[in-house]
Design a protein around this motif. Structure first.
Motif, PDB file in Angstrom:
ATOM      1  N   TYR A 132      38.092  44.058  43.074  1.00  0.00           N
ATOM      2  CA  TYR A 132      37.878  44.899  41.888  1.00  0.00           C
ATOM      3  C   TYR A 132      37.502  44.048  40.671  1.00  0.00           C
ATOM      4  O   TYR A 132      36.663  44.459  39.865  1.00  0.00           O
ATOM      5  CB  TYR A 132      39.130  45.713  41.590  1.00  0.00           C
ATOM      6  N   PHE A 133      38.093  42.887  40.551  1.00  0.00           N
ATOM      7  CA  PHE A 133      37.771  41.977  39.447  1.00  0.00           C
ATOM      8  C   PHE A 133      36.288  41.611  39.460  1.00  0.00           C
ATOM      9  O   PHE A 133      35.596  41.692  38.430  1.00  0.00           O
ATOM     10  CB  PHE A 133      38.637  40.718  39.558  1.00  0.00           C
ATOM     11  N   TYR A 134      35.773  41.256  40.627  1.00  0.00           N
ATOM     12  CA  TYR A 134      34.370  40.846  40.701  1.00  0.00           C
ATOM     13  C   TYR A 134      33.415  42.032  40.580  1.00  0.00           C
ATOM     14  O   TYR A 134      32.311  41.874  40.043  1.00  0.00           O
ATOM     15  CB  TYR A 134      34.117  40.047  41.982  1.00  0.00           C
ATOM     16  N   VAL A 135      33.821  43.218  41.034  1.00  0.00           N
ATOM     17  CA  VAL A 135      32.933  44.367  40.842  1.00  0.00           C
ATOM     18  C   VAL A 135      32.899  44.760  39.361  1.00  0.00           C
ATOM     19  O   VAL A 135      31.861  45.218  38.861  1.00  0.00           O
ATOM     20  CB  VAL A 135      33.342  45.563  41.731  1.00  0.00           C
ATOM     21  N   CYS A 136      34.004  44.556  38.650  1.00  0.00           N
ATOM     22  CA  CYS A 136      33.996  44.802  37.204  1.00  0.00           C
ATOM     23  C   CYS A 136      33.064  43.822  36.491  1.00  0.00           C
ATOM     24  O   CYS A 136      32.314  44.211  35.585  1.00  0.00           O
ATOM     25  CB  CYS A 136      35.410  44.687  36.634  1.00  0.00           C
ATOM     26  N   LEU A 137      33.090  42.562  36.901  1.00  0.00           N
ATOM     27  CA  LEU A 137      32.168  41.581  36.327  1.00  0.00           C
ATOM     28  C   LEU A 137      30.720  41.942  36.648  1.00  0.00           C
ATOM     29  O   LEU A 137      29.825  41.790  35.803  1.00  0.00           O
ATOM     30  CB  LEU A 137      32.485  40.188  36.866  1.00  0.00           C
ATOM     31  N   HIS A 138      30.496  42.421  37.873  1.00  0.00           N
ATOM     32  CA  HIS A 138      29.148  42.836  38.294  1.00  0.00           C
ATOM     33  C   HIS A 138      28.647  43.984  37.418  1.00  0.00           C
ATOM     34  O   HIS A 138      27.507  43.958  36.927  1.00  0.00           O
ATOM     35  CB  HIS A 138      29.219  43.249  39.759  1.00  0.00           C
ATOM     36  N   LEU A 139      29.492  44.986  37.216  1.00  0.00           N
ATOM     37  CA  LEU A 139      29.112  46.128  36.387  1.00  0.00           C
ATOM     38  C   LEU A 139      28.931  45.713  34.935  1.00  0.00           C
ATOM     39  O   LEU A 139      27.988  46.167  34.264  1.00  0.00           O
ATOM     40  CB  LEU A 139      30.178  47.218  36.500  1.00  0.00           C
TER      41      LEU A 139
END
Length: 224
Positions: free
Chosen positions: A92-99
């Motif tokens: 979830y941390f990396y998908v937040c950074l992606h978004l």
């Protein structure tokens, strides 16, 4: 004189430092990208590099998270489950950074333009849908949430991970379709398909094994 029985070594994943080490290792991709951005080592288009890299790491951590249960079951090491929550939260941390990278670098944090872009471009809509479905899984990954929901409802909610995995692969496929580069897409699809297929097989197999363990019903013992 007989030698005293040697004590078995404790598996490395039971060591008190195992979780801190995993936490530090999971942060390494972020640290590398942050350092690269500060020092100008992300190529001619650093914004695109950051967006692509955080998306890749989201998929990798999703694969690692889904691999925990099969690995601990096959190896008969239930203690490995202690790492699943951390790996899921790093997904979830990396998908937040992606978004965030997409919203900031591509759209200038203009919420109106972002909403229009999500509605207009299917691969953005699919990726955003995966993020939305992943959010309640991250929010309910704590013991208090499990107690509040109850085990059955919590497990039903977390089956959304199947939809998340499918949407993530579809998002990646559409993103790479423009460049006709499907090698990585096929790799992630194969890994996630295998992991999710194993879970479905286990769910089908559990009641079968339970019925076998109970044995045949004897005459006269059937329910009235």
């Amino acid at each position: 004189m007989a030698r005293p029985a040697s004590r078995g070594r404790r598996p490395i994943w039971l060591h008190p430092t195992a979780k801190p080490v995993l936490f530090a290792l999971s942060l390494l991709p972020f640290a590398w990208l942050f350092h690269g951005a500060l020092t100008g080592q992300l190529g001619a288009n650093p914004a695109e590099h950051l967006i692509r890299a955080t998306g890749d790491w989201t998929l990798r951590f999703l694969c690692l998270t889904l691999a925990v249960t099969p690995v601990r079951t096959i190896t008969a090491q239930p203690a490995l489950a202690r790492f699943r929550r951390m790996l899921g939260l790093f997904t979830y941390f990396y998908v937040c950074l992606h978004l965030l990278g997409y919203a900031w670098f591509d759209m200038g944090l203009d919420m109106a333009d972002i909403a229009k872009d999500i509605a207009k471009r299917p691969f953005i809509l699919v990726g955003f849908s995966a993020f939305v479905l992943l959010t309640p899984l991250a929010a309910t990954s704590f013991n208090r949430a499990i107690r509040a929901l109850g085990a059955a409802r919590w497990q039903a909610l977390h089956r959304l991970v199947y939809a998340v995995a499918g949407l993530a692969v579809l998002h990646f496929f559409w993103m790479r379709a423009a460049k006709h580069n499907f090698a990585e897409v096929a790799l992630y699809a194969a890994i996630l398909g295998t992991l999710l297929g194993w879970r479905l097989w286990q769910q089908w197999r559990a009641p079968v094994l339970q019925r076998r363990a109970q044995g045949p019903v004897r005459p006269g013992r059937e329910a009235a």
